[in-house]
Design a protein around this motif. Structure first.
Motif, PDB file in Angstrom:
ATOM      1  N   ARG A 129       2.774  -4.827   6.262  1.00 10.79           N
ATOM      2  CA  ARG A 129       1.555  -4.865   5.447  1.00 10.79           C
ATOM      3  C   ARG A 129       1.026  -3.454   5.206  1.00 10.79           C
ATOM      4  NH1 ARG A 129       0.630  -9.603   8.418  1.00 10.79           N
ATOM      5  NH2 ARG A 129      -0.541  -8.492  10.014  1.00 10.79           N
ATOM      6  N   ARG A 130       1.047  -2.616   6.233  1.00 10.31           N
ATOM      7  CA  ARG A 130       0.565  -1.220   6.063  1.00 10.31           C
ATOM      8  C   ARG A 130       1.421  -0.489   5.031  1.00 10.31           C
ATOM      9  NH1 ARG A 130      -0.162  -1.531  11.708  1.00 10.31           N
ATOM     10  NH2 ARG A 130       1.775  -0.413  12.084  1.00 10.31           N
ATOM     11  N   TRP A 137       3.063  -1.826   2.557  1.00 13.90           N
ATOM     12  CA  TRP A 137       2.750  -2.337   1.226  1.00 13.90           C
ATOM     13  C   TRP A 137       1.411  -1.758   0.723  1.00 13.90           C
ATOM     14  CZ3 TRP A 137       5.369  -4.558  -2.448  1.00 13.90           C
ATOM     15  CH2 TRP A 137       6.584  -5.197  -2.140  1.00 13.90           C
ATOM     16  N   LYS A 138       0.386  -1.616   1.568  1.00 13.19           N
ATOM     17  CA  LYS A 138      -0.896  -1.042   1.172  1.00 13.19           C
ATOM     18  C   LYS A 138      -0.735   0.394   0.717  1.00 13.19           C
ATOM     19  CE  LYS A 138      -3.922  -3.942   4.003  1.00 13.19           C
ATOM     20  NZ  LYS A 138      -4.887  -3.975   5.128  1.00 13.19           N
ATOM     21  N   ARG A 139       0.006   1.178   1.482  1.00 12.10           N
ATOM     22  CA  ARG A 139       0.229   2.575   1.098  1.00 12.10           C
ATOM     23  C   ARG A 139       0.957   2.652  -0.234  1.00 12.10           C
ATOM     24  NH1 ARG A 139       1.270   3.313   6.706  1.00 12.10           N
ATOM     25  NH2 ARG A 139       3.526   3.199   6.327  1.00 12.10           N
ATOM     26  N   ILE A 155       0.835   0.441  -2.683  1.00 12.44           N
ATOM     27  CA  ILE A 155      -0.088   0.074  -3.770  1.00 12.44           C
ATOM     28  C   ILE A 155      -1.060   1.214  -4.067  1.00 12.44           C
ATOM     29  CG2 ILE A 155      -1.982  -1.492  -4.373  1.00 12.44           C
ATOM     30  CD1 ILE A 155      -0.449  -3.663  -2.816  1.00 12.44           C
ATOM     31  N   VAL A 156      -1.570   1.880  -3.030  1.00 11.46           N
ATOM     32  CA  VAL A 156      -2.488   3.014  -3.231  1.00 11.46           C
ATOM     33  C   VAL A 156      -1.802   4.117  -3.998  1.00 11.46           C
ATOM     34  CG1 VAL A 156      -3.789   4.825  -2.044  1.00 11.46           C
ATOM     35  CG2 VAL A 156      -3.957   2.460  -1.262  1.00 11.46           C
ATOM     36  N   ARG A 164      -1.166  -8.459  -6.710  1.00 15.05           N
ATOM     37  CA  ARG A 164      -1.589  -8.480  -5.299  1.00 15.05           C
ATOM     38  C   ARG A 164      -1.455  -9.891  -4.718  1.00 15.05           C
ATOM     39  NH1 ARG A 164      -7.104  -4.781  -5.702  1.00 15.05           N
ATOM     40  NH2 ARG A 164      -6.033  -2.719  -5.827  1.00 15.05           N
ATOM     41  N   ARG A 166       4.799 -11.847   0.837  1.00 17.56           N
ATOM     42  CA  ARG A 166       4.718 -11.451   2.248  1.00 17.56           C
ATOM     43  C   ARG A 166       4.805 -12.674   3.159  1.00 17.56           C
ATOM     44  NH1 ARG A 166      -0.213  -7.024   1.845  1.00 17.56           N
ATOM     45  NH2 ARG A 166       1.078  -5.263   1.067  1.00 17.56           N
TER      46      ARG A 166
END
Length: 613
Positions: A9-10, A12-14, A16-17, A132, A139
C-alpha cells in the motif's frame, strides 16, 4: 502477510503521489509563460492608466490657467505650440485604448481557457478517483491471490515431498522388479530345460513302449495266424438264386433291410498292398478273425454295414463332366460334405436347413431334410460312422443331428459370436468348434458340455483335427497349432492372406489352406513349413468361408473361384491340372471330394449344388 500488504500500500501511495506531481508539473509548464505574459500586460496597463491620468490632470490645469480666444490662439505662437504638444497625447491615449481592448480580448480568451482547463482538471480528478477505487479493488484481489498463492505453495511443497517419497519407493520397486525378473528368467530357463528333458524322456519312453507293443502285436499276430491255420471254419454254400441275383447287380447295391433302411452303395477299388503299414495289416487280420463279426451265421445292424463298406481310394478320378445339378436351398449355400462311404451328400445354407442327398448312379436323390437349426449353416461334418451330422450356425452355436431324426439331438451353446467351423475328433463323442468370438472350444458330446476353451487373438474361420493336435485358421493371416494336452499354442505359421479354410490329407501328413491372397498352400505337418503354393490366372477367393480340399488319394487340390469356375492342381507337378467353368453362375462357396474318389460336389451363392464325375 500483513506487513507485506502494508508495504505494498505504501508503494502504491508513493506511486500515485509521483504521478500527480508529474501531472502538475506538466500542466504548470504549459500555462507558466502565459501567466507571466498576462501579469506583465496587467502591470503595463496599470502604469499607462496612471500616466494617462497624470497627463490629463496636468493638461486640464494648464488649459484653465491660460484661457485664450480663438483669434488670440491663432495669433499667439506659444499657444499654438501647446496645442501641437497635446496632439501626441491624444494619439497616445488612442493607442493605449487599443492596447486595452487587445488586453481585454486576451484576458477573455485566457479566462475561457482557464474555465476549460478547470473542467478538464475536474474530469481528471474524477478519473483519478475511479482509478483509486479500482486500485483499491485490485489491492483486495491481490491480497486474495497472495493468500491463494501461499496455499498453493504449501500444497506444492507437500506434493513434492510425496513425489519424492513415491520416487524413492518406485526406485526400490524397480530394483526389486529387476531382481525378480532375473530370478524369473533363471526359473524359466530351468523350466525350459526341465520340459525339454521331460519331452525327450517321454519320447524315449513312447518309442520304447511302441517297440514293445510292436513285438507284442507281432507275437499276437503270429499266434492268431497259427490258430487260424489250425482252425476249421465252416461256410455254408450260397443258393443258386442268390448267386444269380448277385451277378445281376452291376452297381452292387446292397438290398434293403427289414426296417426299410437302405444300405449304402459300395463302389469297389483295389488298394495297393505296399501302401499299408504294419498297424493296418494287424487291423485287417483282427477284423478277419474277430468272432463278433464272423461272416457265417451272424446278423449285423445298418451302422455295422456302413462301417464295413467304407470305400478305399487308391487313385481319384479326375472330374470332367456334370453328373447332376439341383437347386438345393432357398438361399445361399455355404457348406457341402460327403458321408464316409460316399453314398450320401449333405448341404447346408442360410435358409437354416440341412438337406441329405442319396448319390445313386451319378444322380442326387433328395433323402431327408434336417430342420431345427437356429441360424444359417456355415459348416457341415459327418462323424466317422456316417450316422450323425454336426453343423455350425450363425446363431452362436453348433448342433448335432442323427440321420433319420428330423429334430436336433444336441445344441452346443457357449460361443458369443457366430460359429464358423464344427468338426468331429477321432470319435463321434468329441468335437471341436471355432468362432468369430476369438475362441476355440472342445466338446464332450456324451455330456453335451464344453471340456476346454482356447482363447485366440483373432477370428477363427476354420479348424481341423488330427490325433492330439487341433489346427485353426484365422483372420489375422496365421495358422495356429494347439496340443489338446497342453494349454498353449505350439506352432504359428504365417500366410499372406486371411485363412478361409483348412483341410488335412488322409494320411495326416499335409495340410491344405485357402486364403484371401488367392492362393492355396500345402503345409508339411512334420516340418511345419509351407511346401507348395498353388495359384492360377483367374482364380479368386470369393469370401472368408471359401473351402478347398485334397483329393482322397492326395494327388490333387480342389477349390472354387469367385467367377464360378472349379480349379484343380496336381500335387506332384504343382501346376494347374484342369479347370471346370460354365456351370456355376456365381461364386463357389464350398467343394468336397467323395472318399471313394469318384465324385466331386460344389455349391454356390445361387442355391445350386452340382455333382461332378
Amino acid at each position: 502477510m500483513a506487513e507485506g500488504g502494508s508495504l505494498c500500500r505504501r508503494r502504491w501511495k508513493r506511486h500515485i503521489v509521483r504521478q500527480l506531481q508529474q501531472r502538475d508539473r506538466a500542466q504548470k509548464a504549459l500555462f507558466l509563460d502565459l501567466v507571466q505574459a498576462y501579469n506583465k500586460l496587467l502591470e503595463k496597463s496599470s502604469l499607462l492608466d496612471s500616466f494617462t491620468e497624470k497627463l490629463q490632470a496636468e493638461t486640464l490645469d494648464d488649459w484653465r490657467r491660460l484661457p485664450l480666444r480663438p483669434t488670440q490662439e491663432a495669433a499667439d505662437p506659444v499657444m499654438g505650440a501647446v496645442l501641437d504638444s497635446a496632439t501626441p497625447l491624444v494619439s497616445l491615449k488612442r493607442s493605449h485604448e487599443g492596447h486595452m481592448v487587445q488586453l481585454q480580448t486576451i484576458n477573455g480568451e485566457l479566462a475561457y481557457r482557464m474555465i476549460e482547463q478547470s473542467a478538464l482538471l475536474k474530469a481528471r480528478e474524477a478519473t483519478l478517483e475511479e482509478q483509486r477505487g479500482r486500485l483499491a479493488s485490485l489491492r483486495g484481489d491481490l491480497s486474495v491471490a497472495k493468500a491463494e498463492w501461499g496455499q498453493l505453495k504449501k500444497q506444492a511443497e507437500e506434493l513434492s515431498h510425496k513425489n519424492a517419497t513415491l520416487k524413492e519407493a518406485y526406485e526400490t520397486l524397480g530394483k526389486q522388479h529387476l531382481q525378480k525378473e532375473g530370478e524369473f528368467r533363471q526359473a524359466e530357463e530351468k523350466n525350459r530345460l526341465l520340459v525339454t528333458r521331460l519331452v525327450r524322456r517321454k519320447a524315449e519312453a513312447a518309442e520304447d513302449r511302441n517297440r514293445k507293443n510292436d513285438r507284442i502285436n507281432k507275437d499276437k499276430l503270429l499266434t492268431t495266424l497259427e490258430l487260424a491255420t489250425k482252425r476249421m471254419i465252416e461256410v455254408e454254400p450260397e443258393p443258386e438264386e442268390a448267386k444269380v441275383d448277385v451277378k445281376e447287380m452291376p452297381s452292387r447295391d446292397v438290398p434293403e433291410l427289414e426296417n426299410g433302411a437302405r444300405l449304402c452303395k459300395r463302389p469297389f477299388r483295389s488298394a495297393s498292398a505296399t501302401s499299408m503299414s504294419l498297424t493296418r495289416y494287424m487291423d485287417v487280420f483282427k477284423g478277419f478273425f474277430d468272432f463278433r463279426m464272423k461272416r457265417g451265421n451272424s446278423f449285423s445292424t445298418a451302422s455295422e454295414h456302413q462301417y464295413c463298406y467304407i470305400p478305399t481310394c487308391v487313385a481319384a478320378c479326375l472330374p470332367s463332366t456334370v453328373s447332376d445339378e439341383q437347386e438345393a436351398h432357398l438361399s445361399e449355400v455355404n457348406a457341402i460334405k460327403f458321408s464316409p462311404n460316399s453314398g450320401m451328400l449333405a448341404t447346408g445354407g442360410t435358409d437354416r436347413l440341412i438337406r441329405l442327398w442319396n448319390v445313386v448312379g451319378g444322380r442326387l436323390e433328395n433323402m431327408q431334410t434336417l430342420e431345427g437349426a437356429n441360424g444359417g449353416i456355415t459348416s457341415i461334418e459327418f462323424d466317422p460312422s456316417g450316422c450323425h451330422v454336426l453343423a455350425a450356425t450363425y446363431n452362436n452355436a453348433a448342433q448335432l443331428w442323427k440321420i433319420g431324426d428330423c429334430k436336433s439331438k444336441e445344441i452346443l451353446t457357449g460361443h458369443t459370436d457366430k460359429v464358423t467351423a464344427a468338426k468331429f475328433r477321432s470319435t463321434r463323442h468329441q468335437a471341436v468348434t471355432g468362432s468369430r468370438d476369438r475362441t476355440i472350444k472342445e466338446w464332450d458330446l456324451g455330456k453335451g458340455a464344453c471340456s476346454r476353451t482356447i482363447n485366440v487373438l483373432s477370428y477363427c474361420n476354420d479348424v481341423v483335427c488330427c490325433d492330439t493336435i487341433i489346427v485353426s485358421g484365422h483372420h489375422d493371416k496365421t495358422i495356429r497349432f494347439w496340443d489338446s494336452r497342453g494349454p498353449h499354442c505350439t506352432q504359428v505359421i504365417p500366410v499372406e492372406g486371411t485363412v478361409t479354410s483348412l483341410n488335412i490329407s488322409p494320411d495326416q501328413m499335409h495340410l491344405l489352406s485357402c486364403s484371401r491372397d488367392n492362393a492355396l498352400k500345402v503345409i508339411d505337418l512334420r516340418m511345419h513349413n509351407i511346401r507348395q503354393v498353388f495359384r492360377a490366372d483367374g482364380f479368386l477367393c470369393g469370401s472368408d468361408w471359401t473351402k478347398a480340399v485334397f483329393s482322397p488319394d492326395k494327388s490333387y487340390a480342389l477349390a472354387g473361384s469367385a467367377d464360378g469356375t472349379l480349379y484343380l492342381w496336381n500335387m506332384e507337378t504343382g501346376k494347374l491340372e484342369t479347370s471346370l467353368p460354365g456351370v456355376h453362375r456365381s461364386s463357389v462357396n464350398a467343394v468336397d471330394w467323395g472318399p471313394s474318389g469318384m465324385y466331386i460336389g460344389s455349391v454356390d451363392r445361387c442355391r445350386k449344388v452340382v455333382l461332378w464325375r
